[in-house]
Write a protein that holds these residues in place. Sequence first.
Motif, PDB file in Angstrom:
ATOM      1  N   MET A 125       0.849  -1.191   0.000  1.00 33.11           N
ATOM      2  CA  MET A 125       0.000   0.000   0.000  1.00 33.11           C
ATOM      3  C   MET A 125       0.882   1.238   0.000  1.00 33.11           C
ATOM      4  SD  MET A 125      -3.119   0.722   2.525  1.00 33.11           S
ATOM      5  CE  MET A 125      -3.928   2.248   2.592  1.00 33.11           C
ATOM      6  N   MET A 126       0.576   2.162  -0.871  1.00 31.38           N
ATOM      7  CA  MET A 126       1.392   3.366  -0.987  1.00 31.38           C
ATOM      8  C   MET A 126       0.949   4.448  -0.010  1.00 31.38           C
ATOM      9  SD  MET A 126       0.214   5.825  -4.007  1.00 31.38           S
ATOM     10  CE  MET A 126       0.099   7.274  -3.018  1.00 31.38           C
ATOM     11  N   LYS A 127       1.844   5.378   0.196  1.00 28.96           N
ATOM     12  CA  LYS A 127       1.522   6.540   1.010  1.00 28.96           C
ATOM     13  C   LYS A 127       0.547   7.428   0.236  1.00 28.96           C
ATOM     14  CE  LYS A 127       3.751  10.662   2.544  1.00 28.96           C
ATOM     15  NZ  LYS A 127       4.926  11.465   2.342  1.00 28.96           N
ATOM     16  N   GLN A 128      -0.451   7.928   0.909  1.00 30.12           N
ATOM     17  CA  GLN A 128      -1.467   8.755   0.265  1.00 30.12           C
ATOM     18  C   GLN A 128      -0.884  10.117  -0.121  1.00 30.12           C
ATOM     19  OE1 GLN A 128      -4.764   9.921   2.787  1.00 30.12           O
ATOM     20  NE2 GLN A 128      -6.170   9.791   1.079  1.00 30.12           N
ATOM     21  N   TYR A 129      -1.272  10.613  -1.295  1.00 32.56           N
ATOM     22  CA  TYR A 129      -0.884  11.939  -1.767  1.00 32.56           C
ATOM     23  C   TYR A 129      -2.048  12.885  -1.520  1.00 32.56           C
ATOM     24  CZ  TYR A 129       0.008  15.759  -5.062  1.00 32.56           C
ATOM     25  OH  TYR A 129       0.183  16.988  -5.634  1.00 32.56           O
ATOM     26  N   LYS A 130      -1.749  14.052  -0.962  1.00 27.15           N
ATOM     27  CA  LYS A 130      -2.780  15.076  -0.781  1.00 27.15           C
ATOM     28  C   LYS A 130      -2.117  16.434  -0.915  1.00 27.15           C
ATOM     29  CE  LYS A 130      -6.445  16.653   2.281  1.00 27.15           C
ATOM     30  NZ  LYS A 130      -7.177  16.393   3.524  1.00 27.15           N
ATOM     31  N   ASP A 153      -5.190   4.470  -2.703  1.00 30.68           N
ATOM     32  CA  ASP A 153      -4.966   3.230  -3.448  1.00 30.68           C
ATOM     33  C   ASP A 153      -6.133   2.829  -4.352  1.00 30.68           C
ATOM     34  OD1 ASP A 153      -6.569   2.679  -1.298  1.00 30.68           O
ATOM     35  OD2 ASP A 153      -5.574   0.802  -0.759  1.00 30.68           O
ATOM     36  N   GLN A 154      -7.221   3.617  -4.356  1.00 31.15           N
ATOM     37  CA  GLN A 154      -8.359   3.277  -5.205  1.00 31.15           C
ATOM     38  C   GLN A 154      -8.809   4.387  -6.146  1.00 31.15           C
ATOM     39  OE1 GLN A 154     -11.588   1.691  -2.935  1.00 31.15           O
ATOM     40  NE2 GLN A 154     -10.356   0.010  -2.140  1.00 31.15           N
ATOM     41  N   MET A 155      -8.563   5.644  -5.771  1.00 39.54           N
ATOM     42  CA  MET A 155      -9.063   6.721  -6.615  1.00 39.54           C
ATOM     43  C   MET A 155      -8.334   8.032  -6.430  1.00 39.54           C
ATOM     44  SD  MET A 155     -12.835   7.339  -4.938  1.00 39.54           S
ATOM     45  CE  MET A 155     -13.322   5.805  -5.673  1.00 39.54           C
ATOM     46  N   PRO A 199       2.581  19.364 -10.354  1.00 40.23           N
ATOM     47  CA  PRO A 199       2.313  18.308 -11.333  1.00 40.23           C
ATOM     48  C   PRO A 199       3.261  17.115 -11.247  1.00 40.23           C
ATOM     49  CG  PRO A 199       3.314  20.187 -12.412  1.00 40.23           C
ATOM     50  CD  PRO A 199       3.002  20.606 -11.001  1.00 40.23           C
ATOM     51  N   ASP A 200       4.529  17.350 -10.963  1.00 33.67           N
ATOM     52  CA  ASP A 200       5.489  16.243 -10.937  1.00 33.67           C
ATOM     53  C   ASP A 200       5.211  15.278  -9.785  1.00 33.67           C
ATOM     54  OD1 ASP A 200       6.760  17.230 -13.208  1.00 33.67           O
ATOM     55  OD2 ASP A 200       8.102  18.500 -12.039  1.00 33.67           O
ATOM     56  N   ASN A 201       4.910  15.813  -8.611  1.00 38.68           N
ATOM     57  CA  ASN A 201       4.619  14.938  -7.471  1.00 38.68           C
ATOM     58  C   ASN A 201       3.283  14.220  -7.633  1.00 38.68           C
ATOM     59  OD1 ASN A 201       6.999  15.304  -5.999  1.00 38.68           O
ATOM     60  ND2 ASN A 201       6.239  17.211  -5.132  1.00 38.68           N
ATOM     61  N   LEU A 202       2.311  14.885  -8.241  1.00 35.92           N
ATOM     62  CA  LEU A 202       1.033  14.226  -8.508  1.00 35.92           C
ATOM     63  C   LEU A 202       1.234  13.088  -9.512  1.00 35.92           C
ATOM     64  CD1 LEU A 202      -1.997  13.843  -8.292  1.00 35.92           C
ATOM     65  CD2 LEU A 202      -2.304  15.839  -9.791  1.00 35.92           C
ATOM     66  N   ALA A 203       2.014  13.343 -10.558  1.00 37.50           N
ATOM     67  CA  ALA A 203       2.292  12.302 -11.552  1.00 37.50           C
ATOM     68  C   ALA A 203       3.040  11.141 -10.903  1.00 37.50           C
ATOM     69  CB  ALA A 203       3.101  12.874 -12.711  1.00 37.50           C
ATOM     70  N   THR A 263       0.986   4.481  -7.544  1.00 41.74           N
ATOM     71  CA  THR A 263      -0.280   3.824  -7.240  1.00 41.74           C
ATOM     72  C   THR A 263      -0.719   2.897  -8.370  1.00 41.74           C
ATOM     73  OG1 THR A 263      -0.926   5.780  -5.990  1.00 41.74           O
ATOM     74  CG2 THR A 263      -2.646   4.222  -6.498  1.00 41.74           C
ATOM     75  N   LEU A 264      -0.617   3.357  -9.593  1.00 45.32           N
ATOM     76  CA  LEU A 264      -1.041   2.535 -10.719  1.00 45.32           C
ATOM     77  C   LEU A 264      -0.112   1.344 -10.907  1.00 45.32           C
ATOM     78  CD1 LEU A 264      -2.099   5.360 -13.198  1.00 45.32           C
ATOM     79  CD2 LEU A 264      -3.597   3.765 -12.004  1.00 45.32           C
ATOM     80  N   ASN A 265       1.179   1.513 -10.619  1.00 45.49           N
ATOM     81  CA  ASN A 265       2.119   0.378 -10.723  1.00 45.49           C
ATOM     82  C   ASN A 265       1.863  -0.650  -9.638  1.00 45.49           C
ATOM     83  OD1 ASN A 265       3.361   1.362 -12.988  1.00 45.49           O
ATOM     84  ND2 ASN A 265       4.954   2.426 -11.867  1.00 45.49           N
ATOM     85  N   ASN A 266       1.419  -0.208  -8.456  1.00 44.09           N
ATOM     86  CA  ASN A 266       1.084  -1.137  -7.363  1.00 44.09           C
ATOM     87  C   ASN A 266      -0.162  -1.945  -7.688  1.00 44.09           C
ATOM     88  OD1 ASN A 266       3.270  -0.442  -5.826  1.00 44.09           O
ATOM     89  ND2 ASN A 266       2.153   1.022  -4.561  1.00 44.09           N
ATOM     90  N   GLU A 267      -1.029  -1.356  -8.514  1.00 45.59           N
ATOM     91  CA  GLU A 267      -2.280  -2.016  -8.884  1.00 45.59           C
ATOM     92  C   GLU A 267      -2.037  -3.186  -9.824  1.00 45.59           C
ATOM     93  OE1 GLU A 267      -5.314   0.178 -10.928  1.00 45.59           O
ATOM     94  OE2 GLU A 267      -6.256   0.720  -9.083  1.00 45.59           O
ATOM     95  N   SER A 268      -1.026  -3.049 -10.684  1.00 47.56           N
ATOM     96  CA  SER A 268      -0.782  -4.064 -11.726  1.00 47.56           C
ATOM     97  C   SER A 268      -0.313  -5.373 -11.160  1.00 47.56           C
ATOM     98  CB  SER A 268       0.268  -3.559 -12.710  1.00 47.56           C
ATOM     99  OG  SER A 268      -0.087  -2.294 -13.189  1.00 47.56           O
TER     100      SER A 268
END
Length: 147
Positions: A1-6, A61-63, A132-136, A142-147
């Motif tokens: 599980m990744m650290k949440q971005y806010k 991790d979901q949205m 933008p860079d940190n959001l990307a 997150t998307l790589n953890n999903e795969s």
Amino acid sequence: MMKQYKHTQVGYLLLTLYSIVVLFLGYFNIMMAFHPLTLLGLIIVLVILGIFSRLTVTVDDQMIKVRFGLGIVRKTFPLKEIETHRVVRNPWYFGWGIRFTPRGWLFNVSGFSAIELQMKNGKRYRIGTDDPDNLAKALDETLNNES
């Protein structure tokens, strides 16, 4: 599980412009005698200011969650529906707020940087951000953890 971005971006130019309008309407209402339309205008400007003065973007991790101001206006993007994402720069005429552009729906409070989401159903969205860079990076992780 990744650290949440806010991250919350404040629309300082919007705040400044609307504050000037609020001061002008308040002054007009005090100096020129009370008028209901002036008070209505003041209330409308304050509501717009409360709703669109800042934009908070959260990635878990979901949205991805996008929330304007007090949270009355919000949008969520399930990560499983995102095909690709990329950092983009919006032209000045795309403006701020929520609007439909030639590149899809835009959610923005300030500046020109954004993340463009290409959804699996073909729809595109742009989320304005001054980070933008940190959001990307958060989306990549997150998307790589999903795969």
